[in-house]
Design a protein around this motif. Sequence first.
Motif, PDB file in Angstrom:
ATOM      1  N   THR A 463       3.407  48.764  55.230  1.00 49.14           N
ATOM      2  CA  THR A 463       1.947  48.918  55.341  1.00 49.14           C
ATOM      3  C   THR A 463       1.243  47.871  54.476  1.00 49.14           C
ATOM      4  O   THR A 463       0.275  47.224  54.909  1.00 49.14           O
ATOM      5  CB  THR A 463       1.533  50.350  54.905  1.00 49.14           C
ATOM      6  N   SER A 464       1.731  47.680  53.254  1.00 52.32           N
ATOM      7  CA  SER A 464       1.115  46.691  52.349  1.00 52.32           C
ATOM      8  C   SER A 464       1.172  45.304  52.982  1.00 52.32           C
ATOM      9  O   SER A 464       0.211  44.521  52.887  1.00 52.32           O
ATOM     10  CB  SER A 464       1.863  46.637  51.010  1.00 52.32           C
ATOM     11  N   ALA A 465       2.307  44.999  53.620  1.00 43.69           N
ATOM     12  CA  ALA A 465       2.457  43.671  54.235  1.00 43.69           C
ATOM     13  C   ALA A 465       1.385  43.485  55.314  1.00 43.69           C
ATOM     14  O   ALA A 465       0.758  42.425  55.404  1.00 43.69           O
ATOM     15  CB  ALA A 465       3.855  43.517  54.826  1.00 43.69           C
ATOM     16  N   ARG A 466       1.159  44.529  56.120  1.00 42.33           N
ATOM     17  CA  ARG A 466       0.136  44.435  57.174  1.00 42.33           C
ATOM     18  C   ARG A 466      -1.251  44.244  56.570  1.00 42.33           C
ATOM     19  O   ARG A 466      -2.023  43.397  57.008  1.00 42.33           O
ATOM     20  CB  ARG A 466       0.125  45.722  58.018  1.00 42.33           C
ATOM     21  N   VAL A 467      -1.554  45.043  55.533  1.00 42.19           N
ATOM     22  CA  VAL A 467      -2.893  44.972  54.927  1.00 42.19           C
ATOM     23  C   VAL A 467      -3.112  43.584  54.331  1.00 42.19           C
ATOM     24  O   VAL A 467      -4.170  42.966  54.526  1.00 42.19           O
ATOM     25  CB  VAL A 467      -3.049  46.063  53.835  1.00 42.19           C
ATOM     26  N   HIS A 468      -2.121  43.080  53.617  1.00 42.98           N
ATOM     27  CA  HIS A 468      -2.283  41.771  52.964  1.00 42.98           C
ATOM     28  C   HIS A 468      -2.376  40.653  54.006  1.00 42.98           C
ATOM     29  O   HIS A 468      -3.187  39.740  53.859  1.00 42.98           O
ATOM     30  CB  HIS A 468      -1.147  41.516  51.964  1.00 42.98           C
ATOM     31  N   ALA A 469      -1.545  40.746  55.056  1.00 41.56           N
ATOM     32  CA  ALA A 469      -1.546  39.679  56.074  1.00 41.56           C
ATOM     33  C   ALA A 469      -2.915  39.567  56.744  1.00 41.56           C
ATOM     34  O   ALA A 469      -3.358  38.466  57.108  1.00 41.56           O
ATOM     35  CB  ALA A 469      -0.461  39.955  57.111  1.00 41.56           C
ATOM     36  N   ALA A 470      -3.612  40.692  56.868  1.00 45.20           N
ATOM     37  CA  ALA A 470      -4.918  40.675  57.548  1.00 45.20           C
ATOM     38  C   ALA A 470      -5.960  39.875  56.755  1.00 45.20           C
ATOM     39  O   ALA A 470      -7.013  39.536  57.298  1.00 45.20           O
ATOM     40  CB  ALA A 470      -5.392  42.105  57.770  1.00 45.20           C
ATOM     41  N   TRP A 471      -5.678  39.610  55.480  1.00 45.05           N
ATOM     42  CA  TRP A 471      -6.644  38.846  54.663  1.00 45.05           C
ATOM     43  C   TRP A 471      -6.415  37.339  54.738  1.00 45.05           C
ATOM     44  O   TRP A 471      -7.269  36.556  54.305  1.00 45.05           O
ATOM     45  CB  TRP A 471      -6.587  39.326  53.197  1.00 45.05           C
ATOM     46  N   VAL A 472      -5.277  36.931  55.269  1.00 46.64           N
ATOM     47  CA  VAL A 472      -4.977  35.489  55.314  1.00 46.64           C
ATOM     48  C   VAL A 472      -6.004  34.792  56.207  1.00 46.64           C
ATOM     49  O   VAL A 472      -6.354  35.291  57.277  1.00 46.64           O
ATOM     50  CB  VAL A 472      -3.540  35.247  55.823  1.00 46.64           C
ATOM     51  N   GLY A 473      -6.498  33.642  55.730  1.00 47.87           N
ATOM     52  CA  GLY A 473      -7.515  32.902  56.482  1.00 47.87           C
ATOM     53  C   GLY A 473      -8.921  33.158  55.954  1.00 47.87           C
ATOM     54  O   GLY A 473      -9.839  32.392  56.241  1.00 47.87           O
ATOM     55  N   ARG A 474      -9.082  34.225  55.147  1.00 55.47           N
ATOM     56  CA  ARG A 474     -10.420  34.509  54.626  1.00 55.47           C
ATOM     57  C   ARG A 474     -10.640  33.803  53.296  1.00 55.47           C
ATOM     58  O   ARG A 474      -9.685  33.432  52.603  1.00 55.47           O
ATOM     59  CB  ARG A 474     -10.599  36.010  54.444  1.00 55.47           C
ATOM     60  N   THR A 475     -11.906  33.621  52.924  1.00 53.69           N
ATOM     61  CA  THR A 475     -12.236  33.032  51.621  1.00 53.69           C
ATOM     62  C   THR A 475     -12.850  34.138  50.762  1.00 53.69           C
ATOM     63  O   THR A 475     -13.767  34.828  51.206  1.00 53.69           O
ATOM     64  CB  THR A 475     -13.219  31.867  51.805  1.00 53.69           C
ATOM     65  N   VAL A 476     -12.306  34.297  49.564  1.00 54.15           N
ATOM     66  CA  VAL A 476     -12.715  35.428  48.716  1.00 54.15           C
ATOM     67  C   VAL A 476     -12.927  34.954  47.281  1.00 54.15           C
ATOM     68  O   VAL A 476     -12.410  33.901  46.880  1.00 54.15           O
ATOM     69  CB  VAL A 476     -11.617  36.531  48.701  1.00 54.15           C
ATOM     70  N   ASP A 477     -13.687  35.733  46.522  1.00 51.82           N
ATOM     71  CA  ASP A 477     -13.816  35.465  45.076  1.00 51.82           C
ATOM     72  C   ASP A 477     -12.616  36.064  44.356  1.00 51.82           C
ATOM     73  O   ASP A 477     -12.265  37.228  44.603  1.00 51.82           O
ATOM     74  CB  ASP A 477     -15.077  36.135  44.527  1.00 51.82           C
ATOM     75  N   VAL A 478     -12.031  35.274  43.461  1.00 44.27           N
ATOM     76  CA  VAL A 478     -10.897  35.770  42.678  1.00 44.27           C
ATOM     77  C   VAL A 478     -11.257  35.677  41.201  1.00 44.27           C
ATOM     78  O   VAL A 478     -11.695  34.621  40.730  1.00 44.27           O
ATOM     79  CB  VAL A 478      -9.625  34.952  42.978  1.00 44.27           C
ATOM     80  N   LEU A 479     -11.100  36.779  40.484  1.00 43.83           N
ATOM     81  CA  LEU A 479     -11.252  36.751  39.017  1.00 43.83           C
ATOM     82  C   LEU A 479      -9.845  36.576  38.450  1.00 43.83           C
ATOM     83  O   LEU A 479      -9.001  37.462  38.577  1.00 43.83           O
ATOM     84  CB  LEU A 479     -11.896  38.044  38.520  1.00 43.83           C
ATOM     85  N   PHE A 480      -9.613  35.406  37.838  1.00 42.01           N
ATOM     86  CA  PHE A 480      -8.270  35.120  37.331  1.00 42.01           C
ATOM     87  C   PHE A 480      -8.043  35.838  36.004  1.00 42.01           C
ATOM     88  O   PHE A 480      -8.950  35.914  35.170  1.00 42.01           O
ATOM     89  CB  PHE A 480      -8.072  33.612  37.180  1.00 42.01           C
TER      90      PHE A 480
END
Length: 567
Positions: A463-480
């Motif tokens: 399930t995690s793999a599916r959820v994470h894969a759906a975000w590929v291609g998007r641009t997001v803010d990341v707090l490092f």
Amino acid sequence: MALRFRNIDIISTSWLGRIPVISGAHGAFVILRGPPMRVYLETFGCQMNELDSELVRGQLTALGYRFVETDADAQVVLYNTCSVRELAEQKALSRVGTVGVRKRAGEDLILGVLGCMAERDGVDLLRRHPQVDLLCGPSDLDRLPQLIDNVRRARAASEAHGAVAERPSRAVALAGNRSRRSSTLAAAEDGLESLDLSRAFDPSARETPWSAYVRITRGCNKFCTYCVVPYTRGAEVHRPPEHIVDECRRLADAGALEITLLGQTVNHYRYTHGTAVTVDGRAAPQVGPGLRAFRDAPAAVVDTTTFADLLFRIHEAVPSVARLRFVTSYPRDFGVDVLQVMRDCPRICRYLHAPAQSGSDAVLARMNRGYTVGEYEAFVWRVFEHLPDATLAGDLIVGFPGETDADFEATCDLVRRLPFKNNFIFKYSPRPGTVAIDRFADDVPDEVKRWRNNALLAVQSETSARVHAAWVGRTVDVLFDGVRAHAASPARTAGAVAVRVGGRAVDGPVGGASERWQAVGRTKGDLIVAVDRPDGPSARELPGTVREVRLTASRPLLLAGTIVSDE
Ligand code: SAM
Ligand code: SF4
């Protein structure tokens, strides 16, 4: 500066190398003599414990104590413990055992057990572990300086009389069931509020100064049958909204970019104004309303700050906080008003940690969770209807008493059906004092619990793999917030962090290369993102900053991407 602890004003303004004087109801007295004592504090367990430790650290630092990195350098060793599962207690007890060996070999140390294990086990713990000098429950942490001082005084007195005390000097502060004896009075006298209010706001007191916790409620009234928290942390108490907003503002002034509001059932926050005040008319913490309060439409409740109101107020009052989060959400009574505020306020993270605990109605009923699987699912789909880009995480327990293969399979199905980005999965651990240990036999053998734990992790991984894969291609803010190295040579990994979710290491580098530096951060939805950097220094520039990242690849618990401004 005057700090205030329970009935005590600390009136000295300069501490280090001096003698702080404490004045209180019983007159002024000196708390420290000689050079500052060195303290080692280790924390086990949840975010609530991490925050408690930060407050303890601020309180003791203000009194002249100096914190050290290893217990070997310390004169006072403190363990802030967790009681939720037996394993957490065993870890702390093994540390207590090691300190015992040192004390028996003649080292002059003060050993303190703080937090939930102290509260749960009480003086029995002192009996079984005579090396422990002080116990301090989570509801009494404001009294810790007094406890340490009591131990020191008693020791000094016995030394002055030229003899080793026949009975070891011990100091104990535990709430017992005090917090449940009276409703508003106990809350109004809540000395812990002074501890929160005396927070040091010192960025160096936090490992990640750009990120901070603020508690909005303490304790818990829900009494899930497996859980010790209502006993160790006491009755649910809600802090005045003014105190919370002020704390957020001061943390933002001290550089916090991300604030996480803490409560065991955080969405149950509800403060009714004018009902809990101190003798001088100031707002005080108040005992939480019963579950029935959540059956009323929020609009019908007069002069009340609901959780939705509180989120909105903080969002508006502290615009420099780029991320406002909250944990842990209770799946029932999660109002649409909260979802609307989340939708309308761009700096509130669309992330919910809302544990299901089980996918079987029969097990949920025995757990006393107060909802069915159908109600949980309806809640989740309501969240996604209002916030299509939300992320969902939770907790699940396997091997609860009476859990059949069919019950377990129902939990696996729930994880297949719903888009959980991750779940923390625990084997049921019977806890003394809880309803479950008395009412239900722990009848699922440990090897079955272990098997179910691993099987559920495998389902969650898909399930995690599916959820994470759906975000590929998007641009997001990341707090490092960290840096890690993947290198053959251990020397190159110095200063790097391991990326962990729920105590488990997250997968290795995403994308195939074998030697490189990565900066690691989180999206607003708490998805972990790793970004390649050419070397250590350029990786270490990123923690504490927010960057736009284009997501390019995924693993079950990790996304990879490139910083847009680098492209
Ligand atoms: N208040 C939060 C809630 O209700 O969702 C959870 C707080 S609890 C400290 C964190 C998690 O520990 C729980 O969600 C549950 O999954 C797990 N937990 C609590 N008691 C446990 C027990 N006796 N055995 C195994 N897991 C337990
Ligand atoms: Fe424990 Fe249940 Fe309270 Fe969470 S809601 S802290 S699991 S009793």
